[in-house]
Design an enzyme around this catalytic site. Sequence first.
Site, PDB file in Angstrom:
ATOM      1  N   SER A  37      -3.061  -7.558   2.890  1.00  0.00           N
ATOM      2  CA  SER A  37      -3.356  -7.438   4.319  1.00  0.00           C
ATOM      3  C   SER A  37      -3.765  -8.782   4.893  1.00  0.00           C
ATOM      4  CB  SER A  37      -4.458  -6.410   4.549  1.00  0.00           C
ATOM      5  OG  SER A  37      -4.028  -5.131   4.177  1.00  0.00           O
ATOM      6  N   ARG A  43      -3.001  -6.567  -8.141  1.00  0.00           N
ATOM      7  CA  ARG A  43      -1.980  -7.607  -8.013  1.00  0.00           C
ATOM      8  C   ARG A  43      -2.199  -8.740  -9.007  1.00  0.00           C
ATOM      9  NH1 ARG A  43      -3.621  -7.199  -2.398  1.00  0.00           N
ATOM     10  NH2 ARG A  43      -4.920  -8.913  -3.042  1.00  0.00           N
ATOM     11  N   LYS A  87     -16.645  -6.645   6.081  1.00  0.00           N
ATOM     12  CA  LYS A  87     -15.352  -7.333   6.012  1.00  0.00           C
ATOM     13  C   LYS A  87     -14.879  -7.871   7.352  1.00  0.00           C
ATOM     14  CE  LYS A  87     -13.096  -5.826   1.848  1.00  0.00           C
ATOM     15  NZ  LYS A  87     -11.836  -5.331   1.294  1.00  0.00           N
ATOM     16  N   HIS A 126       0.838  -1.206   0.000  1.00  0.00           N
ATOM     17  CA  HIS A 126       0.000   0.000   0.000  1.00  0.00           C
ATOM     18  C   HIS A 126       0.874   1.257   0.000  1.00  0.00           C
ATOM     19  CE1 HIS A 126      -2.974  -2.720   2.263  1.00  0.00           C
ATOM     20  NE2 HIS A 126      -3.521  -2.506   1.078  1.00  0.00           N
TER      21      HIS A 126
END
Length: 157
Positions: free
Chosen positions: A128, A90, A41, A17
């Site tokens: 993460s 990604r 989430k 990030h």
Amino acid sequence: MKKVIYAGTFDPITHGHVDIIKRALKMFSHVVVAVAESPRKNTLFTLDERIEMVEEVFKGEANITVKGFSGLLVDFVKEEQSTTLIRGLRTTMDFEYELGLSTMYQKLMPEIESLFLPPNEKYAFLSSTIVREVALHGGDVSDFVHPYIADKLGEKL
């Protein structure tokens, strides 16, 4: 001043990030890091904790602002008087997901633009989720996050 928004849950913020944010500063005069509440989430850290951690990572960086938000990202973008989003990609799965989101954003806010940045090769695998998993099992995350974030993970887990 051209401002760009980089939104995410940042649960926690990783070197990947940080890399995207620093690269965005090469193209824009100001980056707003928009920390999403994202109640669905089930984040490890609260919104306030995530905001505080991102602020700590970028302490002293005048061209980076950290703000929390809930609700629609396009509403936050309008509040910030910006029209540009930076999104990190990604994988091809990220691309498909982000392409769908950017199409929806343009339906809701026609003037919005999404710019996609691939990660630096050394962060291509990093997320993460992976960092949380490694930390949960007692692994060393110091290569993946700022030392302050590593400490916060240790305290939380």
